[in-house]
Design a protein around this motif. Structure first.
Motif, PDB file in Angstrom:
ATOM      1  N   TYR A 125      -0.076  34.528  40.774  1.00 27.51           N
ATOM      2  CA  TYR A 125      -0.011  33.166  40.206  1.00 27.51           C
ATOM      3  C   TYR A 125      -0.951  32.225  40.946  1.00 27.51           C
ATOM      4  N   ASP A 126      -0.951  32.354  42.289  1.00 29.02           N
ATOM      5  CA  ASP A 126      -1.865  31.561  43.112  1.00 29.02           C
ATOM      6  C   ASP A 126      -3.291  31.733  42.650  1.00 29.02           C
ATOM      7  N   GLN A 127      -3.665  33.008  42.535  1.00 30.97           N
ATOM      8  CA  GLN A 127      -5.048  33.320  42.204  1.00 30.97           C
ATOM      9  C   GLN A 127      -5.404  32.753  40.832  1.00 30.97           C
ATOM     10  N   LEU A 128      -4.519  32.976  39.868  1.00 35.74           N
ATOM     11  CA  LEU A 128      -4.763  32.481  38.507  1.00 35.74           C
ATOM     12  C   LEU A 128      -4.899  30.969  38.500  1.00 35.74           C
ATOM     13  N   LYS A 129      -3.974  30.287  39.152  1.00 30.96           N
ATOM     14  CA  LYS A 129      -3.965  28.822  39.079  1.00 30.96           C
ATOM     15  C   LYS A 129      -5.110  28.210  39.890  1.00 30.96           C
ATOM     16  N   ILE A 159     -14.830  33.573  35.952  1.00 27.22           N
ATOM     17  CA  ILE A 159     -13.509  33.488  36.603  1.00 27.22           C
ATOM     18  C   ILE A 159     -12.581  34.622  36.128  1.00 27.22           C
ATOM     19  N   LEU A 160     -12.374  34.734  34.828  1.00 25.54           N
ATOM     20  CA  LEU A 160     -11.389  35.699  34.317  1.00 25.54           C
ATOM     21  C   LEU A 160     -11.637  37.129  34.803  1.00 25.54           C
ATOM     22  N   PRO A 161     -12.902  37.599  34.869  1.00 27.25           N
ATOM     23  CA  PRO A 161     -13.087  38.993  35.306  1.00 27.25           C
ATOM     24  C   PRO A 161     -12.673  39.247  36.750  1.00 27.25           C
ATOM     25  N   THR A 162     -12.407  38.190  37.523  1.00 28.29           N
ATOM     26  CA  THR A 162     -11.996  38.414  38.925  1.00 28.29           C
ATOM     27  C   THR A 162     -10.478  38.422  39.092  1.00 28.29           C
ATOM     28  N   LEU A 163      -9.745  38.134  38.021  1.00 23.20           N
ATOM     29  CA  LEU A 163      -8.301  37.913  38.177  1.00 23.20           C
ATOM     30  C   LEU A 163      -7.471  39.193  38.008  1.00 23.20           C
ATOM     31  N   THR A 164      -6.389  39.259  38.774  1.00 23.06           N
ATOM     32  CA  THR A 164      -5.338  40.239  38.524  1.00 23.06           C
ATOM     33  C   THR A 164      -4.138  39.417  38.073  1.00 23.06           C
ATOM     34  N   PRO A 165      -3.988  39.187  36.758  1.00 24.31           N
ATOM     35  CA  PRO A 165      -2.985  38.209  36.322  1.00 24.31           C
ATOM     36  C   PRO A 165      -1.558  38.701  36.521  1.00 24.31           C
ATOM     37  N   THR A 178      -8.548  29.197  38.170  1.00 24.12           N
ATOM     38  CA  THR A 178      -8.714  28.701  36.806  1.00 24.12           C
ATOM     39  C   THR A 178      -8.545  27.182  36.789  1.00 24.12           C
ATOM     40  N   LEU A 179      -7.317  26.713  36.961  1.00 26.61           N
ATOM     41  CA  LEU A 179      -7.094  25.267  36.847  1.00 26.61           C
ATOM     42  C   LEU A 179      -7.872  24.496  37.906  1.00 26.61           C
ATOM     43  N   ASN A 180      -7.643  24.837  39.169  1.00 28.36           N
ATOM     44  CA  ASN A 180      -8.283  24.034  40.210  1.00 28.36           C
ATOM     45  C   ASN A 180      -9.793  24.278  40.252  1.00 28.36           C
ATOM     46  N   GLY A 181     -10.214  25.518  39.970  1.00 28.86           N
ATOM     47  CA  GLY A 181     -11.652  25.798  39.944  1.00 28.86           C
ATOM     48  C   GLY A 181     -12.347  24.981  38.865  1.00 28.86           C
ATOM     49  N   LEU A 182     -11.788  24.966  37.667  1.00 28.82           N
ATOM     50  CA  LEU A 182     -12.392  24.178  36.583  1.00 28.82           C
ATOM     51  C   LEU A 182     -12.292  22.683  36.875  1.00 28.82           C
ATOM     52  N   HIS A 183     -11.198  22.286  37.498  1.00 29.82           N
ATOM     53  CA  HIS A 183     -11.016  20.877  37.851  1.00 29.82           C
ATOM     54  C   HIS A 183     -12.126  20.405  38.783  1.00 29.82           C
ATOM     55  N   SER A 184     -12.329  21.146  39.876  1.00 31.98           N
ATOM     56  CA  SER A 184     -13.367  20.747  40.830  1.00 31.98           C
ATOM     57  C   SER A 184     -14.732  20.784  40.160  1.00 31.98           C
ATOM     58  N   SER A 185     -14.975  21.795  39.320  1.00 32.23           N
ATOM     59  CA  SER A 185     -16.275  21.895  38.637  1.00 32.23           C
ATOM     60  C   SER A 185     -16.539  20.627  37.843  1.00 32.23           C
ATOM     61  N   LEU A 186     -15.561  20.223  37.049  1.00 33.61           N
ATOM     62  CA  LEU A 186     -15.739  19.042  36.209  1.00 33.61           C
ATOM     63  C   LEU A 186     -15.814  17.777  37.063  1.00 33.61           C
ATOM     64  N   ALA A 187     -15.082  17.767  38.174  1.00 32.80           N
ATOM     65  CA  ALA A 187     -15.077  16.558  39.015  1.00 32.80           C
ATOM     66  C   ALA A 187     -16.474  16.267  39.564  1.00 32.80           C
ATOM     67  N   TYR A 188     -17.163  17.291  40.093  1.00 33.60           N
ATOM     68  CA  TYR A 188     -18.488  17.024  40.684  1.00 33.60           C
ATOM     69  C   TYR A 188     -19.516  16.713  39.608  1.00 33.60           C
ATOM     70  N   LEU A 189     -19.488  17.484  38.524  1.00 34.62           N
ATOM     71  CA  LEU A 189     -20.449  17.217  37.449  1.00 34.62           C
ATOM     72  C   LEU A 189     -20.183  15.839  36.836  1.00 34.62           C
ATOM     73  N   TYR A 227      -4.167  31.101  29.040  1.00 37.19           N
ATOM     74  CA  TYR A 227      -3.850  30.144  30.101  1.00 37.19           C
ATOM     75  C   TYR A 227      -5.047  29.218  30.337  1.00 37.19           C
ATOM     76  N   GLY A 228      -6.245  29.808  30.421  1.00 38.85           N
ATOM     77  CA  GLY A 228      -7.457  29.007  30.654  1.00 38.85           C
ATOM     78  C   GLY A 228      -7.663  27.980  29.556  1.00 38.85           C
ATOM     79  N   GLN A 229      -7.463  28.390  28.303  1.00 39.37           N
ATOM     80  CA  GLN A 229      -7.620  27.432  27.204  1.00 39.37           C
ATOM     81  C   GLN A 229      -6.591  26.316  27.324  1.00 39.37           C
ATOM     82  N   SER A 230      -5.355  26.688  27.693  1.00 40.07           N
ATOM     83  CA  SER A 230      -4.320  25.645  27.789  1.00 40.07           C
ATOM     84  C   SER A 230      -4.662  24.662  28.912  1.00 40.07           C
ATOM     85  N   VAL A 231      -5.292  25.159  29.960  1.00 36.75           N
ATOM     86  CA  VAL A 231      -5.711  24.278  31.052  1.00 36.75           C
ATOM     87  C   VAL A 231      -6.738  23.268  30.537  1.00 36.75           C
TER      88      VAL A 231
END
Ligand code: CS2
Length: 472
Positions: A271-275, A319-325, A278-289, A334-338
């Motif tokens: 769950y840690d890895q997924l969240k 991101i998704l290819p690195t996950l063990t969900p 996905t969520l925090n990774g995309l969040h930071s990406s959008l924050a800097y851009l 999950y990513g779309q819902s984020v």
């Protein structure tokens, strides 16, 4: 009805709309939990779960919440009989509910001794903490709160006041183990007997927490006042979604959080890895851009031409290819819902808020994804653009020339690296990749990756973030 200047207090509860009233009788439950860090996230997350757990399953799990430094919320809660409202806002609808989970508040900076004594109180069986990522840097002296926690645990050991679970609610992989290490460091000068007591009686379950809770604005307080008819200076606004994954390791009981929807598990890792990725990774990406492009909020950034497509490709191809969900979870859905949650226009989550402390956030959110993809032999051009955006961000100027604040525990080292950098994109990238606390050697020395970051950095510098996203 209460007058316009009246405060949220017990005497005002009967006048509130029925659906806004607390789920439990304020003050009825005895104390069982201490929470360290009285921020907006705690009020919208752990306090809500614990109140619902008590409403549904009973138990003396009232929370004594400790404000580390800032007095404002502490003072407000004391004036409000320890109650505050949580406004949950979907696109076109807001629910407001007053939460009565607190049985006490303390101000650590004013009365540290009271916090230590409370941690040694046998009625307290669970401690939760929201400290933010930077509190977990193990080097040097413990922070104020970790120092108090360590003193409290030593006092508890001396009083033999019963076992305890100490639960980190910060966005870090394996946060329980990280907190255990910090505490061990902080008590290493204590007597062996105390250290052994702590090792044998204190559990550090890991958790994954999720709820988007922007900093409180005057708009939040106005909205809540309009609904309640009374002032609430400790109100918070959040999205409706919430999640709490908790490692079920509590030696002395816990609130029945599963009655409030929490997932109790023996392994939070997937769950840690997924969240985080996905969520925090995309969040930071959008924050800097978004910050570079002059966008105030995450939702506004996502509305930039090309931004959602960029986030979707970053998600699907890197991101998704690195996950063990976790079992039963579809990570793509999950990513779309984020991304849908980020698009909620009513949640004004500032890009500059998410952009803080990048040196602490990039490693679990982006760097690990890149390293895992690298181990799979695959390039990460989109994550490279995110790293380049962070590098442009820490240079301190948005694309329209406005200054950008660098609020980061490594600000000094980042500035020093920039000051020493050779001129030009390759020089800046090389200098910042030298920050080993952020970029491990395997990352920094990968020439292909470095070339991608330099090219992205040059694009961002030349065209700006908005045009770079639109042109991808
Ligand atoms: C955000 C998180 O500020 C940030 O860095 O990415 O606080 C995020 O809103 C939460 O983790 C959501 O659960």
């Amino acid at each position: 009805m209460t007058g316009p200047g009246a405060l949220l207090r017990r005497s005002a509860l009967a006048g509130l709309p029925a659906e806004c009233r607390p789920l439990i009788e304020p003050g009825a439950a005895g104390p069982g939990v201490v929470h360290l860090g009285l921020g907006a996230f705690f009020r919208a997350h752990q306090a809500v779960y614990t109140e619902e757990a008590m409403a549904s399953a009973g138990g003396d799990w009232g929370i004594v919440a400790v404000a580390p430094r800032s007095r404002a919320v502490f003072d407000a809660l004391r004036a409000q009989d320890l109650m505050f409202a949580v406004a949950s806002t979907a696109a076109h609808h807001t629910d407001v509910r007053v939460v009565a989970a607190l049985t006490g508040v303390l101000y650590a900076a004013g009365d540290p001794g009271a916090v230590v004594a409370l941690l040694a109180d046998p009625r307290i069986r669970v401690v939760t903490l929201t400290l933010t990522e930077k509190a977990y840097v193990a080097a040097g002296e413990p922070g104020v709160i970790t120092g108090l926690l360590a003193r409290g645990l030593l006092a508890r050991a001396r009083a033999d006041a019963g076992p305890l679970a100490v639960v980190s609610c910060d966005n870090l992989p394996g946060n329980g183990g990280r907190l255990r290490d910090l505490v061990s460091q902080a008590v290493r000068a204590a007597g062996t007997r105390e250290q052994e007591w702590i090792a044998g009686n204190v559990a550090f379950p890991s958790t994954t927490v999720d709820r988007i809770v922007p900093a409180v604005t005057p708009g939040t307080l106005d909205l809540v006042r309009a609904r309640l008819g009374v002032h609430d200076l400790a109100a918070v606004q959040t999205e409706p979604y919430r999640q709490w994954i908790v490692e079920d390791a509590f030696p002395h009981g816990r609130p029945a959080w599963e009655h409030a929807g929490a997932v109790l598990t023996d392994d939070t890792g997937p769950y840690d890895q997924l969240k985080l990725r996905t969520l925090n990774g995309l969040h930071s990406s959008l924050a800097y851009l978004g910050a570079l492009a002059g966008r105030a909020t995450i939702a506004e950034t996502l509305a930039l031409p090309g931004a959602r497509e960029f986030a979707e490709l970053l998600l699907a191809e890197e991101i998704l290819p690195t996950l063990t969900p976790p079992a039963g979870v579809d990570p793509a859905a999950y990513g779309q819902s984020v991304l849908d949650r980020f698009g909620n226009p009513a949640i004004r989550h500032r890009t500059l808020q998410v952009a803080t402390d990048g040196s602490q956030k990039l490693p679990p959110r982006i760097v690990r994804t890149v390293l895992d993809r690298r181990a799979q032999g695959r390039p990460t051009p989109r994550a490279a653009l995110v790293v380049a955006a962070w590098m442009r961000f820490v240079q301190g100027t948005a694309d329209d020339g406005r200054p950008l604040p660098l609020d980061d525990p490594l600000a000094g080292r980042i500035r020093a690296a920039l000051a020493d950098a050779r001129p030009g994109p390759a020089g800046v990238v090389e200098a910042l990749l030298g920050l080993r606390a952020v970029f491990p050697a395997a990352f920094a020395h990968d020439t292909r990756l470095r070339e991608l970051i330099v090219a992205a950095f040059a694009d961002l510098t030349r065209h700006g973030a908005a045009a770079t996203l639109a042109g991808l």
